[in-house]
Design an enzyme around this catalytic site. Sequence first.
Site, PDB file in Angstrom:
ATOM      1  CE  LYS A 118      21.327   9.997  38.791  1.00 31.21           C
ATOM      2  NZ  LYS A 118      21.951   8.847  38.747  1.00 31.21           N
ATOM      3  CB  SER A 194      24.878   9.960  40.978  1.00 32.25           C
ATOM      4  OG  SER A 194      24.435   9.024  40.100  1.00 32.25           O
ATOM      5  CB  SER A 218      24.125   6.019  40.741  1.00 29.28           C
ATOM      6  OG  SER A 218      25.581   6.473  40.476  1.00 29.28           O
TER       7      SER A 218
END
Length: 514
Positions: A118, A194, A218
């Site tokens: 990520k 996220s 997230s």
Amino acid sequence: MNSERRSFMKAGVALGVTSLIGVSKGAVAASGSLPLPEYERFDAVDLADLIRRGELTALEVLEAAITRAEARKAINAVAIPHFDLAREAARALSGEGKADRLRRADLAPLTGVPFALKDLNIALKGTVTTNGCAFFGDAVADHDSTLVERYRAAGLNIFAKLTSPEFGQTPTTESRLWGKTLNPWNAEYSAGGSSGGSAAAVAAGILPAAHASDGGGSIRIPASHCGLFGLKPSRGLVPMGPRALEGWMGLSVSNVITRSVRDSALLLQLTQGPEAGTRITPRPGALIDAIRKPPRVLRIALVEANPFGMGVHADCLDAVRKTAKLCTDVGHRVEPVTLQLPIQEMFAGMGVVTATGLLTSLHAREKALGRPAREDEFEPINWRSLQLAKGYSAEQVFAARAVFDQAGRILDEFFRSYDLILSPVTAAPPPKLGEVSLDQPYDDFVKAAMLASPFTAMFNMSGHPAMSVPLHWNAAGLPIGTQFAAPFGGEATLLSLAAQLEQAAPWKDRRPVL
């Protein structure tokens, strides 16, 4: 890697992986419009075994991932490709003989499996991590994060960074820097956030597993929105260093989003445990063993009420009630309950801590660049948070952590009576793109964002582990996950139940039409 950890990996993990293998010899064919058409059927454990046996090379598997990333660019899951770095590593692995290949696989059970990070708060030496923010657009790491070291020790071949909203501050994956990440199930909807790039990449068949992080939901929210499995570990179980040993004062933790439960179990097994500087951490568990047999009869508390009192969408209630019935059908006891937590104080404290963390990152970057940040380098919601953070006092930050600890104590006491808490992941189905963007008026943002994390964020504040399990799709064909939370250090119980549910109501072959 120290001798104790190496011994643990060899004795515990390598043997465990062998017993998890489910690919039959000769499973690989060579036809179809994309290379290795069977690639998308395999999870990470499958791919590692095929590479170990010599049926596939690390380079063949990597090219299958890269080709899919390029063919499915419209989903916008890949922020920064590291294809050349990964190809170099794959070529070296592909040139090894059988003896070397088997020896390496004993030490590194996922050798050659493609993987991605990520694009948020993680360092891969010599590469950029932007945090989804223009101000960090050329922030090259001078070290590897401890977690990256463990991924590499496991044999994973990191080939990209995946999209995240700016500083992970919203439950969608949209940013001025990288654009909108689409939900593979329906391109009009958000993939969640996220870790939306991670979820979209796995749902789209680009990867079997991807790194993700969770500071308020997230991992679980994008897993729910994309029909995948996502587990947020207990605070301190997965290393966040070396520069900072906690993210957002313990709110944020890292793990993965996967299609199969066994991939999550193995990756958490390989990465869990303290790093230098760690003082408080749950005891690492035998997670591979946990998924081999169903759990004992569990006492599960069912929570349906929105902690904010705003109601829950019928689709999410339908999902959690069907999950409760499934749990009952496989032999567990489910009982409706009401949680009593200081929710208003908890979420107020969360705002203080996340904004202060954002400000700390900003100041460090300003120091590195030798200049102040400009408003046009940030999205409006985050710029507003930064200005507010400048006015927060040390007392407010201390009070926030104190209320988090109090919430943890309340839930610890609650878990004396129950093994797990079952709830919706979100209070509403996946939102349409734009509804929770950081680039809009604050009041509009808050109304939509409050539907995303009322159930998930409480466990970031308390430090307990929680997972999203993909057991339901609504009438529009969008996935709706359900959440289970466990006592601190209870990852083995969560994974054992998840494996049982995966067998009772399989989801691996339920995939979006791309």
